[in-house]
Design a protein around this motif. Sequence first.
Motif, PDB file in Angstrom:
ATOM      1  N   GLU A  30     -60.552 -49.023  29.617  1.00  0.00           N
ATOM      2  CA  GLU A  30     -59.255 -48.767  28.997  1.00  0.00           C
ATOM      3  C   GLU A  30     -58.508 -47.723  29.825  1.00  0.00           C
ATOM      4  N   PRO A  31     -57.905 -48.134  30.950  1.00  0.00           N
ATOM      5  CA  PRO A  31     -57.210 -47.177  31.814  1.00  0.00           C
ATOM      6  C   PRO A  31     -56.131 -46.372  31.106  1.00  0.00           C
ATOM      7  N   PHE A  32     -55.375 -47.024  30.220  1.00  0.00           N
ATOM      8  CA  PHE A  32     -54.301 -46.318  29.511  1.00  0.00           C
ATOM      9  C   PHE A  32     -54.848 -45.117  28.747  1.00  0.00           C
ATOM     10  N   ARG A  33     -55.973 -45.295  28.088  1.00  0.00           N
ATOM     11  CA  ARG A  33     -56.551 -44.197  27.318  1.00  0.00           C
ATOM     12  C   ARG A  33     -57.098 -43.106  28.228  1.00  0.00           C
ATOM     13  N   ALA A  34     -57.556 -43.487  29.426  1.00  0.00           N
ATOM     14  CA  ALA A  34     -58.014 -42.475  30.388  1.00  0.00           C
ATOM     15  C   ALA A  34     -56.850 -41.605  30.848  1.00  0.00           C
ATOM     16  N   LEU A  35     -55.648 -42.169  30.936  1.00  0.00           N
ATOM     17  CA  LEU A  35     -54.467 -41.367  31.255  1.00  0.00           C
ATOM     18  C   LEU A  35     -54.074 -40.484  30.077  1.00  0.00           C
ATOM     19  N   ARG A  36     -54.208 -41.006  28.868  1.00  0.00           N
ATOM     20  CA  ARG A  36     -53.833 -40.237  27.679  1.00  0.00           C
ATOM     21  C   ARG A  36     -54.664 -38.966  27.560  1.00  0.00           C
ATOM     22  N   THR A  37     -55.931 -39.020  27.982  1.00  0.00           N
ATOM     23  CA  THR A  37     -56.814 -37.866  27.886  1.00  0.00           C
ATOM     24  C   THR A  37     -56.783 -37.014  29.151  1.00  0.00           C
TER      25      THR A  37
END
Length: 301
Positions: free
Chosen positions: A113-120
């Motif tokens: 989940e790349p998007f969630r890795a950016l969110r964190t």
Amino acid sequence: MSEPVPVAVPRKGRPLEAVLERIAAVGPDDRLDGLADRVSNTLRYEKAVTKGRVDAEDGPYERLTEYSDPEDPQQPEFTLLRDDRDGKPRRIVFDAATVDLGEVTLKLVGREEPFRALRTHEFALGFDSADLVLEEVVGIRAGGLGQIADINDRIDPVDTDVRVVNGLGDTVYHTLMGRPEGIEPGTDLDRDFVAEYEGSLCISPRYERLVTAVLGTDALEGVEFVYPNADEEEEAAIARTGLGVYLTVTGSTAREHGLVVGEHLFPSETVLMRNAAEHDPRVECALDAIAVESPSSEIRV
């Protein structure tokens, strides 16, 4: 070689292929075309093995050793994951690759989940499906999402620092479909039709928030979301329901089920994203290198 800038990318499938094509397009030579071909061909073969369409002579660990060369940073690396299908079979997926773009070097790192890795804030840059942005952070309003450029305006800055930069052009569409007998002659199957409609609307369960954001809550008054049965094709479920929304490229399968293909409500496309709170000259250099406009993209931010 300068220290690589880490970039989160999908581990498999169409989105990863779109990312590799983008990287190859901005590369200084055709060596990155070879990298894209190698990764894509390997993962297509592994998908065929996972789906039972091909019988592999060697086991997954032997194939993994054959594919990866950790001693050579220029070669892609792969890893094993447990697939979420029945029996949890093992599947070989993309893990990482270092790519030299001339003025900047990137470390492409596979994430579920790349998007969630950016969110964190694990990454400052990454690629993922625009769908996930709508599913997780785009605000729900009375009016629908009319233009793709409105995505960033619908993101609450308190919720996340991630913003969409542009799209990669690997576009399929969330499309309105319905049985012809439920549509009056001369009536367009579009957003206005949904606004006047009352009854069941068949969608995939995961897209409930996305469809709500795209159509708006006003248009969905009197509408009840229903979902395909287990092991039922989405087009068949829509034909059974009478009206629905599903991902399609050409709509040919929908027509085979006797459905009218209506308005393309929203493009499903892989997007380049950045965490706007992360400020680093290397990240800016990387962004300059990879944030090219794709002429086939529906994403205009």
